[in-house]
Design an enzyme around this catalytic site. Structure first.
Site, PDB file in Angstrom:
ATOM      1  N   LEU A   1       0.924  -1.247   0.069  1.00 33.43           N
ATOM      2  CA  LEU A   1       0.149   0.088   0.062  1.00 33.43           C
ATOM      3  C   LEU A   1       0.901   1.212  -0.012  1.00 33.43           C
ATOM      4  CD1 LEU A   1      -2.495   1.550   0.324  1.00 33.43           C
ATOM      5  CD2 LEU A   1      -2.397   1.242   2.752  1.00 33.43           C
ATOM      6  N   GLU A   2       0.712   2.149  -1.085  1.00 31.38           N
ATOM      7  CA  GLU A   2       1.579   3.313  -1.128  1.00 31.38           C
ATOM      8  C   GLU A   2       0.587   4.540  -0.659  1.00 31.38           C
ATOM      9  OE1 GLU A   2       4.353   5.267  -4.472  1.00 31.38           O
ATOM     10  OE2 GLU A   2       2.544   4.540  -5.279  1.00 31.38           O
ATOM     11  N   ILE A   3       1.100   5.096   0.527  1.00 29.13           N
ATOM     12  CA  ILE A   3       0.226   6.357   1.164  1.00 29.13           C
ATOM     13  C   ILE A   3       1.021   7.532   0.795  1.00 29.13           C
ATOM     14  CG2 ILE A   3      -0.178   7.347   3.232  1.00 29.13           C
ATOM     15  CD1 ILE A   3      -1.039   4.631   4.386  1.00 29.13           C
TER      16      ILE A   3
ATOM     17  N   THR B   1       5.745   4.718  -7.293  1.00 29.74           N
ATOM     18  CA  THR B   1       5.916   3.344  -7.971  1.00 29.74           C
ATOM     19  C   THR B   1       5.168   3.768  -9.476  1.00 29.74           C
ATOM     20  OG1 THR B   1       3.486   2.995  -7.306  1.00 29.74           O
ATOM     21  CG2 THR B   1       5.128   1.966  -6.041  1.00 29.74           C
TER      22      THR B   1
END
Length: 748
Positions: free
Chosen positions: A473-475, A511
């Site tokens: 999960l990219e926050i 990403t």
């Protein structure tokens, strides 16, 4: 004074309690081993003690393996070999103990912890979901180094032992009993005067003490009656030719998977073979020496670094949020929205799934049901648990109930005006404390937050598809996002079981921004005449889990075109490469990738061997480019793709989008499949070798790649490509700095 291991006598049974007071889990550290030997010698010297029980007082953990830092501190393979031999000697003494030992297992029993347990005469385990047994050393580029490669084949037979050691997969307690890894199971207890975990540990101890007494007075026997199939299998495995066939089959599968560039699986096979064919002394020697050699390899160092990075990314560094997210609402019941809903209800969080159409909502709810039903079919949950989990999901077409929401995640189309519209609608119906999170993969969060009355409550939460399988999960935080909003988003992500990176805002974040130039280069290579199959074979040969042509199909040709165009506008000619019109023309013809049945490849209903799409080949011919021979060899093709990925990752660190190299490597490996990758091995007639961690290159992410390959060598290659193609291959300043000074490393 002993700090990690203590014991008390219950009648004539020594109850030995294990607990490392300095850590969340028990590991076989030097202190643990010293305390253990002291206790064992005291017990063996006391004639009143007739049997012993080993139990951990740490909830959810028996022993989670060896102390990785102890291995990392070693300077030579001989030092590591000595560590292995010390473990072997301790467990051999336990195996030959004059009094019976019972291992009472509750929680994780992994690696050295499992080797500890199987050196005891008897094993009893709780049927808790937290109780898992495994030999995950292969995931760290190592092998079971304290007798595991010698005891497991004798205990389980060659096929099952290889399956365990080469995959590192977790085995639940009930499966462990069927395999013969444990002898007796205990049901966990519910709440009473004490909490369930405490009651379960006390009950487990009571049962284990009874079994220990039974073993001492011969009322309990260890040997179980062998069924006919077991007798037949043992007889067949007694034939040298059959064993030779198993070694050959397993070796071939490993070589196919790892291209021979990943040493741990081959050393596991070698150590097992030495013990089975040449006897225990040879086997133990091969195991300890191979363990020492593997610990010094760059592959193992990289994988251990990756593992420790993963552990770091499973912590909330932003403190406790003021409010826990108890009620979540999701906008958009598509693939992503439904996926986020599934991993949320799975953890008991009440979730509203809202869509604009009945059909869309029904499809999303069906996806959540199917995901949970598949688990029930595999018996990892019961049908009752499936239905109980589904009861946390509410599907609807309006905003009713949104006033209770602590957070709303939007997963609507990648269109800024639509995002603004739903943001305003949400803020009109939610309470002031409600957080608005966007699952966008490329649109800057500050642009989305521009329409908000509460920009401090707006954050990016970029999930990866399929959400229930992909760990990352990219926050994304803007300069206005509050620390508490970030803490809440990280806390929810951790609850969902995610590995989390927190990055700065900007087009494509981290990403997508690394992926875009790589895909642009892939399109150029296809235009230059490298066929999809050849391109895929070169990228998987380098260590990526899927070929880059197949990746375009998986991402979606339309999505790839959209990202290429958006990021091309944001970053200019530096993000150029292949012609975006190639992707747009494919979309016009209906070639949207796997989801439409055709992309770079044609996907049949059952055909595993996908065929190249002749329609896509026609389009590539129409946009054909001539390939400069000096930079078009197989190795150059690989490094053109990889150097653009790596250079962009380093530039993200340089610009502060990425806070540190650790999160950069974790994001690239777990979100985009930068080597190492996860593959699947199956052996005909034997159980599945799933998720073998097969690194086809001595790296674990772009920053470790630079450390091991050398920034200077990478810059030299990029300068050649820059001469041919211009600024798309211009190394960023940080990479040039590292190239000038070879002592500079991203990872210490």
């Amino acid at each position: 004074a002993r700090t990690h291991v203590n014991y008390e006598l219950k009648d004539d049974v020594a109850v030995i309690r294990i607990n490392d007071p300095t850590a969340k889990v028990n590991t076989l550290s030097k202190q643990m081993q010293a305390d253990m030997m002291e206790v064992l010698n005291e017990i063996w010297g006391n004639s009143a003690v007739k049997s012993a029980v080993f139990i951990s007082t740490k909830p959810g953990c028996f022993i989670a393996g060896a102390d990785i830092n102890m291995i990392k501190a070693c300077k030579s393979s001989e030092e590591v070999t000595t560590l292995s031999q010390e473990g072997q000697k301790m467990f051999e003494k336990m195996e030959k103990s004059p009094i019976p030992f019972v291992a009472a297992i509750n929680g994780s029993c992994l690696g050295g912890g499992l080797e500890f347990a199987i050196s005891c005469q008897y094993r009893v385990a709780t049927k808790s979901k937290k109780t898992v047994l495994a030999t995950p050393e292969v995931m760290l580029g190592l092998l079971p180094g304290a007798g595991g490669t010698q005891r497991l084949p004798k205990m389980l037979g060659l096929p099952t032992a290889f399956d365990m050691m080469l995959t590192g997969r977790n085995i639940r307690a009930d499966k462990a009993k069927k395999l013969g890894l444990v002898h007796h199971l205990v049901d966990p207890l519910g709440p009473g005067l004490k909490d369930p975990e405490q009651r379960t540990i006390e009950y487990l101890e009571e049962v284990a003490v009874g079994l220990a007494k039974g073993l001492a007075n011969k009322k309990v026997t260890v040997e179980k009656k062998q069924g006919l199939m077991q007798k037949v299998q043992n007889a067949v495995l007694g034939i040298p030719f059959v064993r030779k066939q198993i070694y050959n089959t397993v070796t071939k599968k490993v070589m196919k998977q790892t291209k021979g560039l990943y040493p741990a699986p081959l050393k596991i096979i070698e150590s097992v073979q030495a013990g089975v064919e040449k006897g225990s002394a040879e086997g133990y020697q091969a195991e300890s020496q191979n363990f020492g050699k593997l610990a010094m390899t760059s592959e193992s160092r990289a994988l251990i670094g990756l593992y420790q990075g993963q552990v770091a990314c499973k912590k909330n560094n932003f403190g406790q949020p003021e409010r826990v997210v108890k009620n979540l609402a999701i906008l958009g019941a598509g693939l992503m929205g439904a996926g986020i809903a599934q991993v949320t209800v799975d953890k008991g969080v009440a979730t509203i799934l809202k869509d604009t159409t009945t059909e869309g909502l029904a499809r999303g709810q069906e996806q959540v049901y199917k995901g949970l039903n598949d688990k029930a079919k595999k018996r990892s949950i019961t049908t009752f648990e499936r239905d109980a989990t589904l009861s946390y999901l509410t599907g609807q077409l309006d905003y009713s109930g949104f006033q209770k929401a602590d957070m709303v995640i939007e997963a609507v189309f990648e269109d800024l005006s639509i995002k603004h519209k739903v943001l305003k609608e949400v803020e009109a119906v939610t309470s002031p404390h409600c957080i608005f999170a966007s699952n966008t993969s490329a649109l800057p969060i500050k642009d989305i937050a521009a329409a908000s009355k509460r920009p401090e409550k707006v954050i990016g939460m970029h999930y990866f598809s399929p959400v229930d399988k992909m760990q990352l999960l990219e926050i994304i935080t803007t300069d206005k996002t509050s620390k508490d909003t970030t803490a809440s988003a990280v806390a929810l992500g951790l609850k969902q079981g995610k590995v989390i990176i927190v990055v700065g805002d900007g087009p494509g974040f981290y990403t997508t921004r690394c992926l875009a130039p790589t895909l642009a280069e892939a399109i150029r290579l296809l235009q230059e005449g490298v066929g999809p199959k050849k391109l895929d074979s070169l990228t998987t040969g380098f260590g990526f889990p899927v070929g880059v042509s197949a990746l375009i199909d998986e991402v979606g040709v339309d999505v790839a075109a959209h990202v290429a165009e958006d990021l091309g506008k944001a970053f200019g000619s530096r993000f150029g490469g292949g012609n975006v019109e190639v992707l747009k023309t494919m979309v016009q013809k209906g070639f949207k990738g796997r989801k439409s049945g055709k992309g770079c490849y044609v996907y049949g209903a059952k055909k595993k061997d996908k065929q190249v799409n002749s329609g896509a080949e026609e389009i590539l011919k129409a946009f054909k480019l001539s390939a400069p021979p000096a930079v078009s060899g197989d190795e150059d093709v690989q490094y053109r793709l990889v150097s653009r990925f790596v250079n962009e990752a380093v530039l993200c660190l340089q610009e502060g989008v990425l806070p540190d190299p650790v999160q950069g490597d974790i994001g690239a490996v777990f979100g985009l499949g930068f080597p190492p990758c996860l593959g699947v091995i199956t052996i005909p007639g034997y159980s599945s070798f799933s998720h073998l961690l097969s690194s086809n290159i001595r790296t674990a992410g772009p920053f470790r790649f630079v450390d091991s390959f050398g920034a200077d060598k990478l810059v030299q290659k990029m300068k050649r490509y820059e001469d041919a193609y211009g600024n798309q291959f211009t190394p960023c300043q940080l990479l040039l700095d590292y190239a000038k000074d070879s002592s500079k490393k991203f990872h210490k």
